[in-house]
Scaffold this motif. Structure first.
Motif, PDB file in Angstrom:
ATOM      1  N   TYR A 132       0.842  -1.202   0.000  1.00  0.00           N
ATOM      2  CA  TYR A 132       0.000   0.000   0.000  1.00  0.00           C
ATOM      3  C   TYR A 132       0.874   1.247   0.000  1.00  0.00           C
ATOM      4  O   TYR A 132       2.009   1.213   0.492  1.00  0.00           O
ATOM      5  N   PRO A 133       0.339   2.350  -0.556  1.00  0.00           N
ATOM      6  CA  PRO A 133       1.073   3.606  -0.414  1.00  0.00           C
ATOM      7  C   PRO A 133       1.153   3.978   1.070  1.00  0.00           C
ATOM      8  O   PRO A 133       0.273   3.602   1.849  1.00  0.00           O
ATOM      9  N   ALA A 134       2.206   4.704   1.436  1.00  0.00           N
ATOM     10  CA  ALA A 134       2.462   4.987   2.851  1.00  0.00           C
ATOM     11  C   ALA A 134       1.298   5.721   3.488  1.00  0.00           C
ATOM     12  O   ALA A 134       0.764   5.319   4.509  1.00  0.00           O
ATOM     13  N   ASN A 135       0.842   6.778   2.832  1.00  0.00           N
ATOM     14  CA  ASN A 135      -0.287   7.510   3.401  1.00  0.00           C
ATOM     15  C   ASN A 135      -1.567   7.092   2.705  1.00  0.00           C
ATOM     16  O   ASN A 135      -2.082   7.766   1.817  1.00  0.00           O
ATOM     17  N   VAL A 136      -2.038   5.963   3.152  1.00  0.00           N
ATOM     18  CA  VAL A 136      -3.119   5.339   2.403  1.00  0.00           C
ATOM     19  C   VAL A 136      -4.407   6.141   2.501  1.00  0.00           C
ATOM     20  O   VAL A 136      -5.212   6.150   1.572  1.00  0.00           O
ATOM     21  N   GLU A 137      -4.607   6.849   3.626  1.00  0.00           N
ATOM     22  CA  GLU A 137      -5.865   7.580   3.761  1.00  0.00           C
ATOM     23  C   GLU A 137      -5.976   8.696   2.735  1.00  0.00           C
ATOM     24  O   GLU A 137      -7.068   9.114   2.370  1.00  0.00           O
ATOM     25  N   LYS A 138      -4.829   9.212   2.261  1.00  0.00           N
ATOM     26  CA  LYS A 138      -4.876  10.271   1.253  1.00  0.00           C
ATOM     27  C   LYS A 138      -5.319   9.734  -0.115  1.00  0.00           C
ATOM     28  O   LYS A 138      -5.786  10.483  -0.964  1.00  0.00           O
ATOM     29  N   GLN A 139      -5.124   8.437  -0.282  1.00  0.00           N
ATOM     30  CA  GLN A 139      -5.516   7.816  -1.547  1.00  0.00           C
ATOM     31  C   GLN A 139      -7.041   7.839  -1.719  1.00  0.00           C
ATOM     32  O   GLN A 139      -7.553   7.839  -2.830  1.00  0.00           O
ATOM     33  N   LEU A 140      -7.773   7.823  -0.590  1.00  0.00           N
ATOM     34  CA  LEU A 140      -9.233   7.763  -0.660  1.00  0.00           C
ATOM     35  C   LEU A 140      -9.795   9.118  -1.083  1.00  0.00           C
ATOM     36  O   LEU A 140      -9.449  10.149  -0.524  1.00  0.00           O
ATOM     37  N   ILE A 141     -10.647   9.100  -2.084  1.00  0.00           N
ATOM     38  CA  ILE A 141     -11.252  10.360  -2.524  1.00  0.00           C
ATOM     39  C   ILE A 141     -12.328  10.769  -1.535  1.00  0.00           C
ATOM     40  O   ILE A 141     -12.737  10.002  -0.676  1.00  0.00           O
ATOM     41  N   LYS A 142     -12.790  12.003  -1.692  1.00  0.00           N
ATOM     42  CA  LYS A 142     -13.899  12.455  -0.874  1.00  0.00           C
ATOM     43  C   LYS A 142     -15.157  11.758  -1.389  1.00  0.00           C
ATOM     44  O   LYS A 142     -15.538  11.889  -2.555  1.00  0.00           O
ATOM     45  N   ASN A 143     -15.749  10.957  -0.514  1.00  0.00           N
ATOM     46  CA  ASN A 143     -16.797  10.049  -0.983  1.00  0.00           C
ATOM     47  C   ASN A 143     -18.095  10.282  -0.214  1.00  0.00           C
ATOM     48  O   ASN A 143     -18.085  10.393   0.995  1.00  0.00           O
ATOM     49  N   ASP A 144     -19.197  10.364  -0.949  1.00  0.00           N
ATOM     50  CA  ASP A 144     -20.494  10.555  -0.309  1.00  0.00           C
ATOM     51  C   ASP A 144     -21.322   9.286  -0.499  1.00  0.00           C
ATOM     52  O   ASP A 144     -21.854   9.036  -1.568  1.00  0.00           O
ATOM     53  N   PHE A 145     -21.397   8.459   0.562  1.00  0.00           N
ATOM     54  CA  PHE A 145     -22.120   7.181   0.457  1.00  0.00           C
ATOM     55  C   PHE A 145     -23.584   7.389   0.147  1.00  0.00           C
ATOM     56  O   PHE A 145     -24.197   6.629  -0.578  1.00  0.00           O
ATOM     57  N   ARG A 146     -24.154   8.468   0.747  1.00  0.00           N
ATOM     58  CA  ARG A 146     -25.577   8.704   0.521  1.00  0.00           C
ATOM     59  C   ARG A 146     -25.832   8.999  -0.954  1.00  0.00           C
ATOM     60  O   ARG A 146     -26.785   8.500  -1.544  1.00  0.00           O
ATOM     61  N   TRP A 147     -24.939   9.756  -1.541  1.00  0.00           N
ATOM     62  CA  TRP A 147     -25.061  10.033  -2.981  1.00  0.00           C
ATOM     63  C   TRP A 147     -24.950   8.739  -3.782  1.00  0.00           C
ATOM     64  O   TRP A 147     -25.709   8.472  -4.693  1.00  0.00           O
ATOM     65  N   MET A 148     -23.975   7.901  -3.362  1.00  0.00           N
ATOM     66  CA  MET A 148     -23.771   6.618  -4.052  1.00  0.00           C
ATOM     67  C   MET A 148     -25.022   5.762  -3.989  1.00  0.00           C
ATOM     68  O   MET A 148     -25.409   5.105  -4.963  1.00  0.00           O
ATOM     69  N   ALA A 149     -25.654   5.757  -2.809  1.00  0.00           N
ATOM     70  CA  ALA A 149     -26.834   4.917  -2.635  1.00  0.00           C
ATOM     71  C   ALA A 149     -28.021   5.480  -3.404  1.00  0.00           C
ATOM     72  O   ALA A 149     -28.726   4.770  -4.106  1.00  0.00           O
ATOM     73  N   LYS A 150     -28.188   6.810  -3.284  1.00  0.00           N
ATOM     74  CA  LYS A 150     -29.356   7.433  -3.883  1.00  0.00           C
ATOM     75  C   LYS A 150     -29.333   7.319  -5.405  1.00  0.00           C
ATOM     76  O   LYS A 150     -30.357   7.118  -6.039  1.00  0.00           O
ATOM     77  N   ASN A 151     -28.140   7.439  -5.973  1.00  0.00           N
ATOM     78  CA  ASN A 151     -28.049   7.478  -7.432  1.00  0.00           C
ATOM     79  C   ASN A 151     -27.706   6.130  -8.057  1.00  0.00           C
ATOM     80  O   ASN A 151     -27.477   6.046  -9.255  1.00  0.00           O
ATOM     81  N   ARG A 152     -27.638   5.084  -7.215  1.00  0.00           N
ATOM     82  CA  ARG A 152     -27.174   3.789  -7.727  1.00  0.00           C
ATOM     83  C   ARG A 152     -28.018   3.324  -8.922  1.00  0.00           C
ATOM     84  O   ARG A 152     -27.489   3.009  -9.993  1.00  0.00           O
ATOM     85  N   ASP A 153     -29.343   3.318  -8.733  1.00  0.00           N
ATOM     86  CA  ASP A 153     -30.228   2.846  -9.796  1.00  0.00           C
ATOM     87  C   ASP A 153     -30.025   3.603 -11.096  1.00  0.00           C
ATOM     88  O   ASP A 153     -29.906   3.026 -12.163  1.00  0.00           O
TER      89      ASP A 153
END
Lengths: 589, 367, 347
Positions: free
Chosen positions: C309-330
């Motif tokens: 893994y890259p050393a600063n793995v948390e920086k690899q994660l993008i800003k993510n909105d789960f609610r958006w992901m769920a709402k727009n999944r369909d």
């Protein structure tokens, strides 16, 4: 005394037989008609169970990503039928009309794919023709290094080509069996006549051979078409983006849990099959009429050059069959397939067979499959024999008996996927609505939904027709007067059944046991929907899942187990029939 | 008078539109051997199967031993049966086949074995008990079938063409054996056959059947000597039929010849048929004239070993019938020695005597 | 003579009897409590975690139904009226949010909830779902194949869209694979919808196959079947560890990600075993095991970041909105299927 119209008094035995016959009717109705009705009904409903008429079908045909698969299915089925029947014809011709050596061996090789799950063909093909396939990579530079030429070629396996290859393999034995039979019944006298008239060989072929086997040829075409049209195992593995109906049903149901669309696609899958089935029934009856006539069997004479050509061809086809199977067995022992690119890194391993190794589902599905195959073979043989026996030997009730015969042959027209899906629909219903009323009762069959019993029933129904025909043919060959003789001696029917009928049917019974066992082990299409019951993952379903997860080597290992088991069973059966039965049953001469 | 053992009263059976049996009445005495004789499709096998309860009649009553069995299923009736196909259970030995019904009676194994051996002796196969049917000849198989059929000492033995599948020689010897066996056991027997010799040699009485009815029921000699219908006459043995017109009491005209007859139950002017067996036809003096003398031209001579059968065409008394147009056929059997002396040749014109006693008269239908 | 006949007969009847007995024993319910667990965790992970539970709670019979994220989600939703699962274990949070919106989840606070990071659980006081770890998109790249084809190692999403990789990329279908969906959702969130779809169009041109599981692209890359697989971190690192010429690439722009989370299914009778299981599923020992596979866990452990893994793995994660992901999944899946799934003839 004026004569009165009379009917016979019914004895207890009559009542027993009639009750059994009625029970059989109930069983077939519950196991075939109810589920199929549910399936068809669901294709006219939306996901919430509301009646929406043809809207699902409308959606299917107006959504390009769906409707292409119908066309694709036809395309690839027609192509596979063409190749398998053509190759099958040449092989069958070689086996019956030429004097090539090693016919027994060739026949064995040709029929080998019958014991192989169609997913396994797909896996073998990946290792041969995939992007890292042995042939695609030109034997990984083996020839390049030693002889300086590169035999590599890429057939673009994934998609149409792969399905065509796999389904051709899958259909080939069927074509060969049917065509060998058709060619065997040809009358030698016709050929002697043609010879004495100095007819050139090609005209004899066109005017005597082909017309003589026309029904066999048509039957082979129809049977292969159904097989290829409904096959699931090959396209799920090597289909790539080439969608066909069978994989669409799977994607709709498993991938998206869109049962309504799954039902709709299933109905589209079953309609052509049903049509072909009806045509095939008519054709088969014609062919049987031909068999009835007395013929003088043909003894082929050696003919060096053509024999050589046929020998080479048969050898080539055997080689293809063996290398597809052999490659997947080989691959199951290779640790990292990619390392074949550098022979120094080649390592063999048993990990792919191992229970606890990463990614593997372990050997449990294999035992589940063996169990399922045993139960299906046991239960199936008993219940199908009983069905055939009652239909053949019960006096009276002619309409019911012919209706049961009809029900018994119907499953041949039902693709495994359709059986499986309709079972989900019917057996998972929490309650049944009684016809013509609004009364609903709890579904009494719901209890078996997550048990192995459902899988057993699915297998028995899926392979009902062939078993039924085998057993009723055996029963028909038994002198009908036996029953009269027994009655005259006041011996109840069940004693005659146990002492005479059953022993006489023993060859057909053991054939049925093996047939049901091998096919239950081999099938995936009917079971892929039903395994969802926890702890009931089956070998072939595991192969599909492993392949789906990219665990091709573990899938190959599971395939190897299935194939070896099924070959072992057939080997034992072959030994038993050839050595034991023939030698020790004094009466069977 | 005692009641007959088996009574059939008005048995009829239809298969769809086809009338298989059209009202059969038959009475069979205890210990009698009856043959149902007729061409295929005459209903004889159907009748046998109805008696056995293997088929059900549409109408009619069957009484066996004073008991109405019309509606009883086969298992409740009292008969043994032998089929043309022998129908031996191929997976059981001869002894096991015979013992099949005995074992079901819960008799002791010793008793069963004794009875089986007795039956094997009875049919002359004492040492074949352990053989499977496939190891026995056709004749032997049929004997085992016979032993099996009488194993339970049934009141009625039914034989369905039992000899048809056998070679000619075996058939002759088995014919006698069956008859002897039947006498010895004293069992009432009904045999279905299409072979007249079988019927004539074996039966006490023959029921000649045609198109679902019994045309004649009588002893073999009665049936042969005095057939009551055209069909019976033609089906059993050879018989020549000549058209004639009744001219008066005991007198008829046949193609211009005057023929004297015994009483004719038909008024004058009616067409009748005269029937005569070939062996009853006599050769007359070359120029003999008078009643019952006819002229006939030799069309062919068939050599039958001890006999020769001369086929002739009836010649017109006026002599105008051109050669080859003599349409009415007449057969004459001559002992081979006689015909050798006479040296008859084809085309020759003969004078023939038709003895009054030998002529049977039948009504002429249609024409 | 008859011995073999009897033998054969016995064999046949034995099969019959066995089948009857077997069928009936499988019906007999065991008196252990039985819970049904739906999970999208990897097979090889379940094989490590589950024995720990079984050892600790031998009286609870756990039946695992494992499938890909898409399948488990669809199954869960399809059984809405008559749910068969008692517990969901390690399913994408975006999927659980859909189940929550359908009212299928029973709120439940497992023991040790206070130690769970706030952004790794449902915000409600008694949460509907509790996360265990996070997983993210990563590329599996077969370096040997790239060398053969003479193309450079792709290091970003942008690279993957370049025409030089035509026909070399395999990607999971977002409709059936959780990895597929988080990658697509990640792209759409990073680039915005318009540019995101434009990028996906370009990517589509390079795709050789869309497959149904998130692991398969990586394994295909490892087998050399295709050079590049869009997959997820754990699988990429596992395949590299096996010793093939595989590079795990974490795209420069960042990775779409999702939380693997647990939830209790709302049923007329919730089994105590189900709660026991959920309590266990966030205990320290099993959390340590999660951490061996994923660098970011719901409860921080002292476990070192897994190699690769890259050393600063948390920086690899993008800003993510789960609610958006769920709402727009369909909506996203429908659009995606229409655009790309009808591509029926390969190349």
């Amino acid at each position: 005394m004026t004569p009165q119209p009379t009917s016979q008094i019914l004895t207890l035995e009559d009542w027993i037989r009639r009750s059994l016959l009625f029970l059989i009717l109930c069983w077939l109705t519950v196991a075939i008609l109810f589920p199929i009705y549910q399936l068809v009904a669901r294709s006219f409903q939306n996901s919430d169970g509301q009646w929406i008429g043809l809207l699902n079908y409308l959606e299917y045909f107006t959504t390009p990503s769906l409707s292409t698969s119908l066309l694709n299915s036809f395309q690839v089925a027609i192509a596979s039928t063409f190749t398998s029947v053509s190759i099958g014809f040449i092989c069958a011709y070689a086996l019956t009309r030429t004097a090539i050596p090693g016919k027994g061996m060739f026949r064995m090789f040709f029929l080998l794919p019958i014991s192989i799950p169609s997913v396994t063909h797909g896996i073998g093909l990946i290792y041969l023709f995939g992007n890292q396939g042995i042939l695609t990579r030109g034997f990984f530079g083996f020839f390049q290094d030693r002889f300086g030429f590169d035999p590599s070629f890429n057939i673009q396996l994934y998609g149409f080509n792969g399905i065509l290859l796999g389904d051709t393999l899958d259909c080939l034995p069927l074509a060969i069996i049917i065509l060998t039979t058709a060619l065997t019944i040809a009358d030698a006298r016709l050929y002697e006549a043609a010879q004495s008239l100095k007819t050139p060989n090609w005209r004899t072929f066109l005017q005597v051979t082909l017309p003589g086997i026309r029904y066999g040829l048509l039957s082979a075409i129809l049977v292969c078409f159904i097989q290829a049209f409904t096959d699931f195992g090959v396209p799920i593995v090597v289909g790539g983006q080439f969608n066909v109906l069978a994989t669409d049903v799977y994607k709709q149901v498993i991938g998206q849990q869109n049962f309504a669309m799954g039902a709709t696609v299933s109905v589209l899958l079953v309609l052509p099959t049903l049509l072909v089935f009806v045509v095939n029934r008519i054709v088969e009856q014609r062919q049987i009429a031909l068999v009835g006539a007395k013929v003088v069997p043909l003894k082929p004479k050696p003919n060096l050059f053509p024999d050589l050509v046929f020998f080479v061809f048969c050898g080539f086809i055997s080689l293809v069959i063996l290398s597809v199977l052999g490659t997947s067995i080989f691959a199951s022992f290779v640790k990292v397939w990619y390392n074949l690119n550098d022979p120094r890194l080649l390592q063999f391993t048993l990990d792919n067979y191992n229970v606890n190794v990463a990614g593997s589902t372990g050997i449990e599905p294999f035992w589940n499959s063996i169990q399922l195959a045993l139960y299906s073979a046991g239960f199936g043989t008993i219940v199908i024999f009983l069905t055939a026996y009652l239909v053949e030997k019960t006096p009276g009730w002619n309409q019911l008996r012919s209706f049961i015969t009809f029900l018994s042959t119907l499953p041949n027209a039902l693709p495994g996927m359709v059986v499986g899906l309709s079972y989900i629909f019917f057996f998972n219903l929490p309650s049944l609505i009684l016809p013509f009323t609004d009364l609903s009762i709890p579904n009494p069959f719901n209890g078996i939904y997550t048990s192995i019993i459902l899988l057993v029933i699915a297998n028995v129904i899926h392979y009902h027709t062939v078993s039924f025909v085998t057993l009723s043919t055996a029963l028909k060959q038994i002198d009908a007067e036996f029953e009269a003789i027994a009655a005259s001696m006041r011996v109840p029917f069940y004693i005659t059944l146990v002492r005479v009928t059953l022993p006489l049917c023993l060859p057909a019974l053991s054939q049925t046991v093996v047939y049901l066992f091998v096919n239950s082990l081999r099938t995936v299409s009917a079971l892929v929907f039903l395994y969802s019951a926890p702890g009931l993952l089956l070998a072939t379903v595991a192969i599909v899942n492993l392949e789906d997860a990219g665990e091709t080597a573990a899938a190959a290992a599971m395939s190897t187990l299935v194939v070896l088991t099924s070959l072992t069973i057939q080997g034992i059966y072959g030994l038993m029939t050839q050595r034991l039965i023939n030698r020790s049953f004094g009466w069977m001469q | 008078m005692t009641n007959p053992y088996l009574q059939l009263e008005g048995i009829s059976k239809k298969f769809g539109q086809f009338i298989a049996l059209g009202g059969i009445y038959l009475e069979i005495e205890q210990g009698e051997f009856i043959c149902l004789l007729g061409p295929s499709g005459c209903g004889k096998t159907t009748l046998l199967r109805i008696i056995a309860g293997l088929e059900q009649q549409d109408q009619g009553v069957i009484i066996q031993g004073g008991k109405d069995i019309s509606r009883l299923p086969a298992v409740r009736r009292d008969f043994g049966i032998v089929f043309q196909s022998y129908a031996l259970f191929p997976n059981l030995t001869a002894a096991q086949n015979i013992a099949f019904g005995l074992q079901n009676l819960k008799k002791s194994p010793v008793e069963t074995r004794r009875r089986t051996e007795e039956l094997l002796d009875l049919v002359g196969l004492p040492s074949h008990g352990h053989h499977y049917p496939s190891q026995l000849s056709g004749g032997q198989q049929q004997r085992v079938a016979l032993a099996r059929a009488i194993a339970l000492s049934p009141g009625l033995l039914l034989l369905d063409e039992p000899l048809s599948a056998l070679d000619a020689q075996v058939r002759v010897s088995l014919r006698q054996e069956i008859r002897q066996l039947q006498r010895r056991v004293g069992i009432t027997t009904i045999m279905v056959t299409h072979d007249q010799i079988e019927a004539l040699t074996m039966a006490d009485r023959i029921a000649v059947m045609n198109r679902g009815v019994i045309e004649q029921l009588a002893s073999p000699s009665q049936v042969y000597r005095h057939p009551t219908t055209h069909f019976v006459g033609s089906f059993i043995g050879a018989m020549s039929f000549l058209p004639a017109i009744v001219k008066g009491i005991g007198w008829a005209d046949c193609c211009g010849y005057g023929i004297r007859l015994h009483d004719v139950p038909v008024p004058a002017g009616n067409p009748i048929q005269l029937a005569i067996r070939p062996e009853d036809v006599r050769l007359a003096e070359t120029h003999a004239m008078g009643d019952n003398i006819v002229k006939a031209r030799v069309k062919g001579i068939e050599y039958l070993g001890a006999m020769e059968r001369v086929t002739m065409g009836l010649h017109s008394p006026s002599g105008v019938t051109p050669d080859g147009k003599e349409r009415e056929v007449l057969w004459m059997d001559l002992p081979a020695s006689v015909s050798r002396d006479l040296n008859i040749s084809v085309g020759e014109l003969l004078s023939i005597h038709l003895p009054m006693d030998s002529i049977r008269v039948f009504a002429r239908e249609g024409t | 003579m008859k011995r073999y006949q009897k033998l054969l007969f016995t064999c046949l009847s034995l099969v019959g009897i066995l089948s009857t007995i077997g069928a009936s024993t499988s019906l007999v319910a065991q008196n252990k409590e039985k819970i049904t667990v739906y999970t999208a965790l990897e097979n090889d992970q379940v094989a490590v975690y589950l024995p720990m539970f079984k050892k600790e709670f031998p009286n609870i019979d756990v039946e695992i139904v494992r499938d890909s994220t898409g399948v488990v989600t669809a199954k869960l939703l399809a059984e809405k009226s008559n749910p068969r699962a008692d517990v969901v274990w390690g399913l994408a949070a975006s999927s659980l949010l859909i189940a929550e919106s359908q009212g299928m989840l029973q709120q439940f606070a497992p023991k040790g909830l206070n130690r769970v990071r706030p952004n790794f659980r449902d915000a409600d006081k008694v949460p509907s779902w509790v996360g265990i770890d996070a997983w993210m998109s990563a590329f599996c790249v077969n370096t040997a194949e790239l060398k053969k084809k003479n193309v450079p190692l792709p290091t970003s999403w942008a690279d993957l869209g370049k025409p030089i990789y035509k026909g070399m990329v395999v990607m999971p279908n977002p409709a059936s694979s959780g990895t597929g969906y988080l990658s697509v959702a990640g792209i759409l969130q990073m680039m915005g919808e318009t540019r995101g779809w434009q990028y996906l169009d370009k990517l589509h041109g390079n795709i050789a196959q869309y497959v149904h599981s998130g692991s398969k692209p990586c394994r295909q890359a490892a087998n050399g079947e295709y050079a590049i697989g869009i997959s997820f971190d754990y699988r990429a690192i596992q395949e590299k560890a096996k010793g093939g010429p595989i590079e795990a690439v974490f795209p420069k722009e960042g990775s779409g990600w999702d939380i693997e989370a647990n939830a209790l299914i709302k049923k007329p009778q919730v089994k105590t075993g189900a709660k026991t299981f959920l309590n266990w599923a966030i205990t320290e020992p099993v959390m340590v095991e999660y951490a061996k596979n994923y660098p970011v866990t719901a409860i921080p452990t002292k476990t070192a970041i897994p190699a690769g893994y890259p050393a600063n793995v948390e920086k690899q994660l993008i800003k993510n909105d789960f609610r958006w992901m769920a709402k727009n999944r369909d909506r996203i899946l429908k659009q995606w299927t229409e655009k790309y799934d009808s591509k029926s003839v390969p190349k």
